[in-house]
Design an enzyme around this catalytic site. Sequence first.
Site, PDB file in Angstrom:
ATOM      1  N   ASP A   1      30.403  32.836  56.747  1.00 27.42           N
ATOM      2  CA  ASP A   1      29.914  34.153  57.153  1.00 27.42           C
ATOM      3  C   ASP A   1      29.747  34.204  58.676  1.00 27.42           C
ATOM      4  OD1 ASP A   1      29.244  36.711  56.458  1.00 27.42           O
ATOM      5  OD2 ASP A   1      27.647  36.136  55.103  1.00 27.42           O
TER       6      ASP A   1
ATOM      7  N   HIS B   1      20.088  42.380  48.704  1.00 30.17           N
ATOM      8  CA  HIS B   1      19.599  41.065  48.303  1.00 30.17           C
ATOM      9  C   HIS B   1      18.387  41.197  47.381  1.00 30.17           C
ATOM     10  CE1 HIS B   1      21.850  40.139  51.999  1.00 30.17           C
ATOM     11  NE2 HIS B   1      22.040  38.948  51.475  1.00 30.17           N
TER      12      HIS B   1
ATOM     13  N   ARG C   1      24.731  44.631  62.681  1.00 31.20           N
ATOM     14  CA  ARG C   1      25.916  43.940  62.163  1.00 31.20           C
ATOM     15  C   ARG C   1      27.125  44.866  62.152  1.00 31.20           C
ATOM     16  NH1 ARG C   1      24.187  42.150  56.433  1.00 31.20           N
ATOM     17  NH2 ARG C   1      26.226  41.093  56.449  1.00 31.20           N
TER      18      ARG C   1
ATOM     19  N   ASP D   1      30.587  40.380  46.714  1.00 31.94           N
ATOM     20  CA  ASP D   1      29.491  39.887  47.534  1.00 31.94           C
ATOM     21  C   ASP D   1      28.783  38.823  46.700  1.00 31.94           C
ATOM     22  OD1 ASP D   1      27.691  39.545  49.593  1.00 31.94           O
ATOM     23  OD2 ASP D   1      27.259  41.684  49.822  1.00 31.94           O
TER      24      ASP D   1
ATOM     25  N   ARG E   1      26.907  30.629  62.519  1.00 30.06           N
ATOM     26  CA  ARG E   1      26.702  29.554  61.548  1.00 30.06           C
ATOM     27  C   ARG E   1      26.652  28.169  62.187  1.00 30.06           C
ATOM     28  NH1 ARG E   1      24.758  32.784  59.064  1.00 30.06           N
ATOM     29  NH2 ARG E   1      25.263  33.635  57.007  1.00 30.06           N
TER      30      ARG E   1
ATOM     31  N   LYS F   1      34.187  44.017  55.155  1.00 33.70           N
ATOM     32  CA  LYS F   1      33.074  44.218  54.218  1.00 33.70           C
ATOM     33  C   LYS F   1      32.188  45.351  54.732  1.00 33.70           C
ATOM     34  CE  LYS F   1      30.200  40.554  56.281  1.00 33.70           C
ATOM     35  NZ  LYS F   1      29.626  39.224  56.085  1.00 33.70           N
ATOM     36  N   HIS F   2      31.424  46.025  53.842  1.00 38.81           N
ATOM     37  CA  HIS F   2      31.216  45.805  52.417  1.00 38.81           C
ATOM     38  C   HIS F   2      31.718  47.063  51.721  1.00 38.81           C
ATOM     39  CE1 HIS F   2      28.096  43.551  54.661  1.00 38.81           C
ATOM     40  NE2 HIS F   2      28.197  42.626  53.723  1.00 38.81           N
TER      41      HIS F   2
END
Length: 605
Positions: free
Chosen positions: A123, A246, A203, A320, A131, A233-234
């Site tokens: 990601d 989430h 983002r 996802d 990351r 995405k998304h």
Amino acid sequence: MIRRLLLGLGLLAACTPAPPLPRAAPAPQAPSLSRELSAAQRAWVERTLASLSLREKVGQLMMPWVSADYTAVHSADFERLRRWVVEDKVGGVVMSVGMPHSYAAKLNALQQLAELPLLVTSDMENGPGMRMAGIYSFPHLLAQGGGTAFPPVMALGATRSDSLAYALGQVLGREARAVGVQMTFGPVLDVNSNPLNPIINTRSFGEDPELVGRLATAYIRGARDAGLMTTGKHFPGHGDTDVDSHLDLPRISASRQRLDAVELRPFRTAIDAGVDAIMTAHVAVVGIEGPDAPPATMSPFFGTRLLREELGFRGLLFTDALDMGGVTRRYGRAEAAVRALQAGADVLLMPPDLRGAIEAVLAALQEGRVEEARIDASVRRILEAKARAGLHESRLVSLEAIPQVVATREHSEIARTVAERALVLARDQQHAVPLAAGARRVLSVTYADAADPIAGRAFERELQAADTARSVVSARVDERSTPEEYAALQARVDSADVVLVGVYVTPREFRGTVGAAGGFTAWLRHLAASGKPVVVTSFGNPYLLSGFPAVPAYLLAWGGQEVAQQAAARALLGRAPITGTLPISLPPHHRFGEGLQRAAAGGGR
């Protein structure tokens, strides 16, 4: 300047010696990806598909989450990974946070165990540092280094620069491939039209569909030219939501006309540009499918009819993460995998019970709920992605080559350029930016999560190092700060010539909000009303201005990365220009495209 830097990157790659490992890539930079497979690649795909048992085909659909930290090969943690690769024969893994060498070492070990090469994703939507950086040792907070860190991609929206978006894609591609990652879960194609969105926010490239699509296309081209596959995405759009998927299932009331005009436009552009994969969103589009709409991840309308048949997408379709509350609350831990396949998904990302998901899919095949031909189509696309990345010929990377590619001076310079050109000065009613020569006593107040020890450190270090004639006093507050602590802070305010307030609030999973908490907002409103020169810098959520609309100066730096903190400090001191414009609106105060310009004092650096 960016053209010169990219030429320098090319020269660097050309001079890099071949890594010594057997089966490792012949150079740190992977070759540019072609959109069509060669005859040899196609033959490998078909030969491999024909060799797989039904259970092995189902295993190829699975992509579990793997931590990128150091793991001894005989540990219990590594044994779990070995079972996934050797016994369950998963098709790939998604890598989380870790150091560059631990990334490569763990992936090399897993690739050597795998009968078929693993497709490795991560990601890294806004750069390798998402990351592979921001790691510090305690208690002394010593930086451990890592991948090149960029601000969130909304910063690119503020630059309006295709060349910088392309450069980010190239840096990301080179560093990701150097550590063994072949595909990134980016770019984010969501149009962030809802200021209350708790999980997309910075983002996204911005609120304008054309801008999002244009910059995403440049990002895709840069990544592809460096050998990295990309994932938009998304789908069909997560920008107009106010719930974190989430935690629960967001609901979108948009009509088809609205989707066509806004949310789907960047996806159409990215598909035309050859994006390799699409990730669906755990959002219920009730405006299209009614009050009982399933998540788009489980919707045949979105996964097959719209994406495949109408938009003509032929690449990989990822779910996802299947462990997210938006689907587990509704379908449980195994049924979600079956529903996603029925909807058209190819890769089942992060099933909470991997073996349970495999057994559920096998049971669905036996019951006739899923056809084997449907599984074959997905496995073929997965194998095609592996062949396109060259994994059928070379699956290891060289640990010795990593320092020649990851976080090089040239890459860091690109990140610094993005951070500086992205700064937006939305307002400056007291003409306090850059700081006046007479503003010798500076109070720097940092608001951040109590668990974030890095917020403000690079900013204040830059302030102090750049001008030793100024006195910089630091203070920090968070959601736990008491009225007594704010009262004590007021004494420092009274003795300062100018107050700089840095606000570090960023979108984060499982939080459900992206606002300031505790007494901070009330304190800042009081400070703004006092007449004291105040400059607020948002190192994250730009929409925070709605909570303290009377602040006289508002600077946007988009993220809390050290490179963004340094850029903001330099601009406040007049050592760097401010040239960015808003890629979003800040209703009702500032419109899309606004931004005050400031030249660097004395011509910059």
